[in-house]
Design a protein around this motif. Structure first.
Motif, PDB file in Angstrom:
ATOM      1  N   ASP A   1       0.942  -1.256   0.101  1.00  9.95           N
ATOM      2  CA  ASP A   1       0.133  -0.034   0.137  1.00  9.95           C
ATOM      3  C   ASP A   1       0.803   1.206  -0.042  1.00  9.95           C
ATOM      4  OD1 ASP A   1       0.787  -0.008   2.402  1.00  9.95           O
ATOM      5  OD2 ASP A   1      -1.041  -0.064   3.639  1.00  9.95           O
ATOM      6  N   GLY A   2       2.168   1.047   0.004  1.00 11.12           N
ATOM      7  CA  GLY A   2       2.871   2.195  -0.205  1.00 11.12           C
ATOM      8  C   GLY A   2       3.485   2.915   1.311  1.00 11.12           C
ATOM      9  N   THR A   3       3.116   2.465   2.253  1.00 16.45           N
ATOM     10  CA  THR A   3       3.555   2.623   3.715  1.00 16.45           C
ATOM     11  C   THR A   3       4.929   2.141   3.747  1.00 16.45           C
ATOM     12  OG1 THR A   3       2.412   0.911   4.641  1.00 16.45           O
ATOM     13  CG2 THR A   3       1.286   3.061   4.776  1.00 16.45           C
ATOM     14  N   LEU A   4       5.961   2.882   4.520  1.00 20.87           N
ATOM     15  CA  LEU A   4       7.045   2.183   4.936  1.00 20.87           C
ATOM     16  C   LEU A   4       7.275   1.613   6.302  1.00 20.87           C
ATOM     17  CD1 LEU A   4       9.429   5.240   3.573  1.00 20.87           C
ATOM     18  CD2 LEU A   4       9.092   2.928   2.580  1.00 20.87           C
ATOM     19  N   ILE A   5       7.585   0.418   6.406  1.00 16.71           N
ATOM     20  CA  ILE A   5       7.847  -0.182   7.743  1.00 16.71           C
ATOM     21  C   ILE A   5       9.464  -0.271   7.963  1.00 16.71           C
ATOM     22  CG2 ILE A   5       5.575  -1.456   7.892  1.00 16.71           C
ATOM     23  CD1 ILE A   5       7.191  -3.928   6.917  1.00 16.71           C
ATOM     24  N   GLU A   6       9.786   0.051   9.302  1.00 15.42           N
ATOM     25  CA  GLU A   6      11.134  -0.168   9.521  1.00 15.42           C
ATOM     26  C   GLU A   6      11.542  -1.764   9.747  1.00 15.42           C
ATOM     27  OE1 GLU A   6      14.426   1.456  13.057  1.00 15.42           O
ATOM     28  OE2 GLU A   6      12.256   2.349  13.027  1.00 15.42           O
ATOM     29  N   LEU A   7      12.481  -2.151   9.373  1.00 12.97           N
ATOM     30  CA  LEU A   7      13.176  -3.442   9.548  1.00 12.97           C
ATOM     31  C   LEU A   7      13.720  -3.564  11.053  1.00 12.97           C
ATOM     32  CD1 LEU A   7      15.067  -3.948   6.142  1.00 12.97           C
ATOM     33  CD2 LEU A   7      12.579  -4.942   6.969  1.00 12.97           C
ATOM     34  N   HIS A   8      13.586  -4.834  11.578  1.00 15.92           N
ATOM     35  CA  HIS A   8      14.110  -5.228  12.734  1.00 15.92           C
ATOM     36  C   HIS A   8      15.601  -5.173  12.405  1.00 15.92           C
ATOM     37  CE1 HIS A   8      15.522  -7.558  16.168  1.00 15.92           C
ATOM     38  NE2 HIS A   8      14.353  -7.460  16.749  1.00 15.92           N
ATOM     39  N   PRO A   9      16.417  -4.653  13.497  1.00 23.93           N
ATOM     40  CA  PRO A   9      17.928  -4.694  13.382  1.00 23.93           C
ATOM     41  C   PRO A   9      18.529  -5.941  12.888  1.00 23.93           C
ATOM     42  CG  PRO A   9      17.038  -3.818  15.257  1.00 23.93           C
ATOM     43  CD  PRO A   9      16.158  -4.332  14.818  1.00 23.93           C
ATOM     44  N   ALA A  10      18.005  -7.139  13.178  1.00 23.93           N
ATOM     45  CA  ALA A  10      18.598  -8.488  12.776  1.00 23.93           C
ATOM     46  C   ALA A  10      18.091  -8.985  11.496  1.00 23.93           C
ATOM     47  CB  ALA A  10      17.883  -9.470  13.943  1.00 23.93           C
ATOM     48  N   TYR A  11      17.318  -8.017  10.858  1.00 24.83           N
ATOM     49  CA  TYR A  11      16.913  -8.428   9.435  1.00 24.83           C
ATOM     50  C   TYR A  11      18.179  -8.660   8.604  1.00 24.83           C
ATOM     51  CZ  TYR A  11      14.869  -8.534   4.729  1.00 24.83           C
ATOM     52  OH  TYR A  11      14.629  -8.770   3.576  1.00 24.83           O
ATOM     53  N   GLY A  12      18.143  -9.745   8.014  1.00 23.73           N
ATOM     54  CA  GLY A  12      19.366  -9.829   7.024  1.00 23.73           C
ATOM     55  C   GLY A  12      20.802 -10.376   7.804  1.00 23.73           C
ATOM     56  N   TYR A  13      20.705 -10.441   8.909  1.00 22.83           N
ATOM     57  CA  TYR A  13      21.868 -10.735   9.776  1.00 22.83           C
ATOM     58  C   TYR A  13      22.725 -12.114   9.211  1.00 22.83           C
ATOM     59  CZ  TYR A  13      25.237 -11.450  13.566  1.00 22.83           C
ATOM     60  OH  TYR A  13      26.155 -11.675  14.459  1.00 22.83           O
ATOM     61  N   MET A  14      21.708 -13.004   9.280  1.00 20.21           N
ATOM     62  CA  MET A  14      22.139 -14.409   8.872  1.00 20.21           C
ATOM     63  C   MET A  14      22.390 -14.748   7.386  1.00 20.21           C
ATOM     64  SD  MET A  14      23.077 -15.735  11.939  1.00 20.21           S
ATOM     65  CE  MET A  14      23.111 -17.534  11.387  1.00 20.21           C
ATOM     66  N   ALA A  15      22.069 -13.698   6.688  1.00 19.24           N
ATOM     67  CA  ALA A  15      21.973 -13.933   5.093  1.00 19.24           C
ATOM     68  C   ALA A  15      23.214 -14.552   4.645  1.00 19.24           C
ATOM     69  CB  ALA A  15      21.985 -12.687   4.644  1.00 19.24           C
ATOM     70  N   ALA A  16      23.095 -15.462   3.691  1.00 19.90           N
ATOM     71  CA  ALA A  16      24.340 -16.240   3.251  1.00 19.90           C
ATOM     72  C   ALA A  16      25.107 -16.849   4.132  1.00 19.90           C
ATOM     73  CB  ALA A  16      25.232 -15.153   2.138  1.00 19.90           C
ATOM     74  N   THR A  17      24.626 -17.396   5.258  1.00 13.88           N
ATOM     75  CA  THR A  17      25.515 -18.259   6.059  1.00 13.88           C
ATOM     76  C   THR A  17      25.513 -19.658   5.745  1.00 13.88           C
ATOM     77  OG1 THR A  17      23.731 -18.077   7.851  1.00 13.88           O
ATOM     78  CG2 THR A  17      25.413 -16.479   7.952  1.00 13.88           C
ATOM     79  N   ILE A  18      24.457 -20.181   4.978  1.00 13.87           N
ATOM     80  CA  ILE A  18      24.331 -21.455   4.723  1.00 13.87           C
ATOM     81  C   ILE A  18      23.691 -21.742   3.430  1.00 13.87           C
ATOM     82  CG2 ILE A  18      21.888 -21.574   5.621  1.00 13.87           C
ATOM     83  CD1 ILE A  18      22.502 -24.514   6.361  1.00 13.87           C
ATOM     84  N   THR A  19      24.300 -22.582   2.563  1.00 12.70           N
ATOM     85  CA  THR A  19      24.046 -22.976   1.256  1.00 12.70           C
ATOM     86  C   THR A  19      23.393 -24.195   1.252  1.00 12.70           C
ATOM     87  OG1 THR A  19      25.550 -21.464   0.280  1.00 12.70           O
ATOM     88  CG2 THR A  19      24.508 -22.877  -1.164  1.00 12.70           C
ATOM     89  N   VAL A  20      22.180 -24.498   0.600  1.00 16.53           N
ATOM     90  CA  VAL A  20      21.484 -25.860   0.579  1.00 16.53           C
ATOM     91  C   VAL A  20      21.977 -26.153  -0.877  1.00 16.53           C
ATOM     92  CG1 VAL A  20      19.406 -27.114   0.789  1.00 16.53           C
ATOM     93  CG2 VAL A  20      19.480 -25.290   2.113  1.00 16.53           C
ATOM     94  N   MET A  21      22.476 -27.502  -0.931  1.00 18.70           N
ATOM     95  CA  MET A  21      22.753 -27.952  -2.214  1.00 18.70           C
ATOM     96  C   MET A  21      21.750 -28.275  -3.260  1.00 18.70           C
ATOM     97  SD  MET A  21      26.165 -27.468  -1.850  1.00 18.70           S
ATOM     98  CE  MET A  21      26.731 -28.178  -3.235  1.00 18.70           C
ATOM     99  N   PRO A  22      22.048 -28.091  -4.427  1.00 17.92           N
ATOM    100  CA  PRO A  22      20.959 -28.448  -5.430  1.00 17.92           C
ATOM    101  C   PRO A  22      20.592 -29.896  -5.107  1.00 17.92           C
ATOM    102  CG  PRO A  22      22.647 -27.387  -6.748  1.00 17.92           C
ATOM    103  CD  PRO A  22      23.092 -27.601  -5.155  1.00 17.92           C
ATOM    104  N   GLY A  23      19.084 -29.993  -5.209  1.00 14.85           N
ATOM    105  CA  GLY A  23      18.737 -31.529  -5.209  1.00 14.85           C
ATOM    106  C   GLY A  23      18.340 -31.928  -3.550  1.00 14.85           C
ATOM    107  N   VAL A  24      18.804 -31.211  -2.486  1.00 10.31           N
ATOM    108  CA  VAL A  24      18.380 -31.493  -1.290  1.00 10.31           C
ATOM    109  C   VAL A  24      17.316 -30.891  -0.996  1.00 10.31           C
ATOM    110  CG1 VAL A  24      19.389 -31.536   1.082  1.00 10.31           C
ATOM    111  CG2 VAL A  24      20.983 -31.537  -0.766  1.00 10.31           C
ATOM    112  N   ASP A  25      16.342 -31.676  -0.378  1.00 10.77           N
ATOM    113  CA  ASP A  25      15.117 -31.360   0.233  1.00 10.77           C
ATOM    114  C   ASP A  25      14.925 -31.511   1.539  1.00 10.77           C
ATOM    115  OD1 ASP A  25      12.425 -30.887   0.845  1.00 10.77           O
ATOM    116  OD2 ASP A  25      11.433 -32.592  -0.531  1.00 10.77           O
ATOM    117  N   LEU A  26      15.219 -30.387   2.348  1.00  6.60           N
ATOM    118  CA  LEU A  26      15.447 -30.489   3.860  1.00  6.60           C
ATOM    119  C   LEU A  26      13.995 -30.732   4.469  1.00  6.60           C
ATOM    120  CD1 LEU A  26      17.350 -27.032   4.053  1.00  6.60           C
ATOM    121  CD2 LEU A  26      18.104 -29.469   4.313  1.00  6.60           C
ATOM    122  N   THR A  27      12.872 -30.707   3.691  1.00  6.32           N
ATOM    123  CA  THR A  27      11.632 -31.200   4.330  1.00  6.32           C
ATOM    124  C   THR A  27      11.369 -32.570   3.910  1.00  6.32           C
ATOM    125  OG1 THR A  27      10.079 -30.647   2.312  1.00  6.32           O
ATOM    126  CG2 THR A  27      10.576 -28.886   3.727  1.00  6.32           C
TER     127      THR A  27
END
Length: 159
Positions: A117-143
């Motif tokens: 709707d166009g309103t801005l929301i402030e992100l939590h300080p921890a947003y994105g903190y763990m980005a790119a810390t794990i990579t799931v290999m192709p073909g692995v279904d964690l579920t």
């Protein structure tokens, strides 16, 4: 890693500001800020946030130069879409819009995202903190159920 002092001094120069100006903004003694930027004392998280706001530079960029990193390392998988399977309890089909680093809006030293709707929301300080810390290999279904007769490491790392 050592702080990237040259980058911080260039940013101050680009802003036409001095170490004294930054120190006044942070509420610190100029000699303390000078020692911090030369790597003679550690930069606190609060100081890092303040420097980001003062320079008008995204917090993750300041953090990268605080650690002395000059490039991006590791795996990065921005905006990897989640595709629900037909039998998914959420009703099947795509989950909807996914947000990534490119969608972040920096304003007044804060990180925001724009809602539909166009309103801005402030992100939590921890947003994105763990980005790119794990990579799931192709073909692995964690579920998928685990086959306990097979070595779990073999399944996860050599799929």
């Amino acid at each position: 890693m050592a702080i990237d002092s040259a980058w911080f001094y260039r940013q101050l120069e680009n802003k036409d500001a001095s170490v004294r100006d930054l120190a006044a903004f942070l509420g610190l003694d100029p000699s303390s800020v000078s020692r911090m930027l030369r790597g003679e004392r550690k930069m606190s998280a609060e100081e890092q946030d303040g420097i980001s706001a003062f320079l008008g530079v995204p917090l993750d960029i300041v953090a990268m130069h605080r650690r002395g990193e000059r490039g991006v390392s590791g795996f990065e998988e921005d905006k990897t879409p989640y595709e629900a399977s037909p039998g998914d309890i959420r009703g099947g089909g795509p989950m909807g819009k996914m947000f990534g680093r490119d969608d972040i809006i920096y304003r007044d030293g804060k990180r925001m995202m724009e809602k539909d709707d166009g309103t801005l929301i402030e992100l939590h300080p921890a947003y994105g903190y763990m980005a790119a810390t794990i990579t799931v290999m192709p073909g692995v279904d964690l579920t998928a159920p685990m086959d306990w007769d097979e070595d779990w490491g073999e399944t996860l790392y050599n799929a």
